[in-house]
Design a protein around this motif. Sequence first.
Motif: not given
Length: 184
Positions: A117-122, A164-184
């Motif tokens: 994630l750091d590589y992707g956003f940074g 059998e069939y299974h559901d898939v959950v879609m999830m995401s993170m935005l760069e602002t969410e990443y930076r607020e949480r991990y970049i100080h």
Amino acid sequence: MSKQSGLLSGQRVYLRPLNAEDAELYYHMFYGTETRRLTGTQKHMTKEQIAAYIERKPGDDSSVLLLIALKENDEIIGDIAIQDMDRNNRTANLRIAIGEERHQGQGYGREALLLMLDYGFGILNLHRIELEVYTYNNRAAHVYESIGFVREGVRRHALFYNHEYHDVVMMSMLETEYRERYIH
């Protein structure tokens, strides 16, 4: 001699590109029954197909595929990829797999995810990184949410696996969410 010429390095794991010698290892690592189930892997690939896949990777600028290795002994335990990069919209998909059960639940995947994630956003300057997780893979879903991924929705009956069939959950993170949480 250590192979720790990783692209990204954390406390207990490092991430490095695949090379031609990794084809055999890659083939065996991801054919365990549980790993195939958790990743929803349906098709089988030969060692030759995997070798050809690895050879094509350096020319693919829409993805970054890295192996996850333990710093203590250079053992390859999984892989992680940012793929389907859309440079116009600055979006991409993320996937990860830890090959053997003995390495699962140890925090290695979490560390690899944070490095990627750091590589992707940074470095790649992505705005949005998304992923999918099957509803039966509760451990992975919990890790993704604890890192900061947000549930966006469910694709119903998106995977047919083991009769059998299974559901898939879609999830995401935005760069602002990443930076607020991990970049100080």
